[in-house]
Design an enzyme around this catalytic site. Structure first.
Site, PDB file in Angstrom:
ATOM      1  N   SER A  96     -43.480  23.438  32.819  1.00 49.19           N
ATOM      2  CA  SER A  96     -43.479  23.225  31.371  1.00 49.19           C
ATOM      3  C   SER A  96     -42.106  23.572  30.819  1.00 49.19           C
ATOM      4  CB  SER A  96     -44.535  24.129  30.714  1.00 49.19           C
ATOM      5  OG  SER A  96     -44.387  24.163  29.307  1.00 49.19           O
ATOM      6  N   TYR A 118     -48.531  32.382  29.478  1.00 48.31           N
ATOM      7  CA  TYR A 118     -48.502  31.031  30.061  1.00 48.31           C
ATOM      8  C   TYR A 118     -47.064  30.618  30.365  1.00 48.31           C
ATOM      9  CZ  TYR A 118     -48.882  25.882  30.035  1.00 48.31           C
ATOM     10  OH  TYR A 118     -48.799  24.549  30.342  1.00 48.31           O
ATOM     11  N   LYS A 168     -45.281  29.569  34.019  1.00 50.03           N
ATOM     12  CA  LYS A 168     -44.592  28.310  34.270  1.00 50.03           C
ATOM     13  C   LYS A 168     -43.162  28.537  34.767  1.00 50.03           C
ATOM     14  CE  LYS A 168     -47.900  25.420  33.365  1.00 50.03           C
ATOM     15  NZ  LYS A 168     -48.437  24.523  34.408  1.00 50.03           N
TER      16      LYS A 168
END
Length: 255
Positions: A147, A160, A164
Site C-alpha cells: 500500500s 495497518y 504494509k
C-alpha cells in the site's frame, strides 16, 4: 463473454488470495483474461461462489475455494488445488485486514496481532509454502499487495500502515534469496482505491481530506492495479524483482 486481453499468461496457474471483490477480484479477472487458470479465494463460501460464477460466465478459467490465509490447512488446500490444475506459476498475496482505525500507538494489542497475523505472517507463509510448486515453474512469480501507506503512513490506519511497510522489506529480502532460482518477488503499492475496504477514506468526512492528498485529484479503481499485476506475472516483468510499483495518483511515496 470476456475477451482475452492478450495471451501473456497462457498455460500459467495463479493463486490470488482475498479475490472475491475489490483489488483481488480485479487481479484474478485480469490474469484469467490473459490466459491463466486462476484460483480465487476468500473466507466466505457465498462470496467465493458469487465471484466464480461471475468470472466463469465471462468465459474465464477460474476455480474457487474458501481460504482464511491464517489457517495452515486452508493454505494447504489452495496449493493442493493448484497442483490439480498443473502446478503453480504465480502467487498473488492480497489478503489484508484492518480491524480498527486510529494512530499506530492507539492500536490495541489484539488488533496489532490480528493485523500482523494476516497482513504479514500469512504473506510470509504463503510465499514459503508455495516454493515447492513455484520451483517447478520455469519462471515463478510472487506478488505482494502492499500500500502507499507502507511508504507514507496514514494516521487513520496506523498499525495497518506499519504492516504494509513490512511487506516491502519481505519482498526485497525474498527477492534476493530467490533470484538464483528465477523466481521474482515484487510488491504493488496501491494508493486510495475505491473499494469496500477503503470506504472509510473514500466516503464521508474523510473523502475531501483524502482527495486533497492525491495530485490527480481522483481515487483509483481496482483495474488500475490489475494490469500491473499481470505485467509482473508475465514475461514482460521477467527482469523486475525486489521492487515496489506504486500506483497512487502521484501521492508522496518516499520511505
Amino acid at each position: 463473454m470476456s475477451k482475452i486481453v492478450c495471451e501473456r499468461l497462457l498455460g500459467k496457474v495463479a493463486i490470488v488470495t482475498a479475490s472475491t471483490e475489490g483489488i483481488g477480484f480485479a487481479i484474478a479477472q485480469r490474469l484469467a483474461q490473459e490466459g491463466a487458470k486462476v484460483l480465487i479465494s476468500s473466507r466466505k463460501q457465498a462470496n467465493v461462489d458469487k465471484a466464480v460464477k461471475s468470472l466463469a460466465n465471462k468465459g474465464l478459467n477460474v476455480k474457487g475455494l474458501v481460504c482464511h490465509v491464517s489457517k495452515s490447512d486452508h493454505r494447504n488446500q489452495l496449493f493442493q488445488e493448484a497442483q490439480k490444475l498443473g502446478g503453480l506459476d504465480i502467487l498473488v498475496s492480497n489478503a489484508a485486514v484492518n480491524p480498527e482505525v486510529g494512530g499506530v500507538l492507539d492500536a490495541t494489542e489484539e488488533s496489532w496481532e490480528k493485523i500482523f497475523d494476516v497482513n504479514v505472517k500469512a504473506s510470509f507463509l504463503l510465499a514459503k509454502e508455495s516454493l515447492p510448486l513455484l520451483r517447478q515453474s520455469k519462471a515463478g512469480r510472487i506478488i505482494f499487495v502492499s500500500s502507499i501507506s507502507g511508504f507514507q503512513p496514514f494516521n487513520l490506519l496506523g498499525a495497518y500502515s506499519v504492516s504494509k511497510t513490512a511487506l516491502l522489506g519481505l519482498s526485497k529480502a525474498a527477492a534476493l534469496q530467490l533470484a538464483s532460482e528465477n523466481i521474482t518477488v515484487n510488491c504493488i503499492a496501491p494508493g486510495v482505491i475505491k473499494t469496500k475496504f477503503s470506504s472509510t477514506l473514500t466516503t464521508g468526512p474523510a473523502e475531501e481530506i483524502a482527495l486533497s492528498q492525491i495530485p490527480l485529484n481522483r481515487f483509483g479503481v481496482p483495474d488500475n492495479i490489475s494490469g500491473i499485476a499481470a505485467m509482473l506475472a508475465s514475461d514482460d516483468g521477467a527482469y523486475i524483482t525486489g521492487e515496489s510499483i506504486i500506483a497512487a495518483g502521484g501521492m508522496p511515496s518516499r520511505l
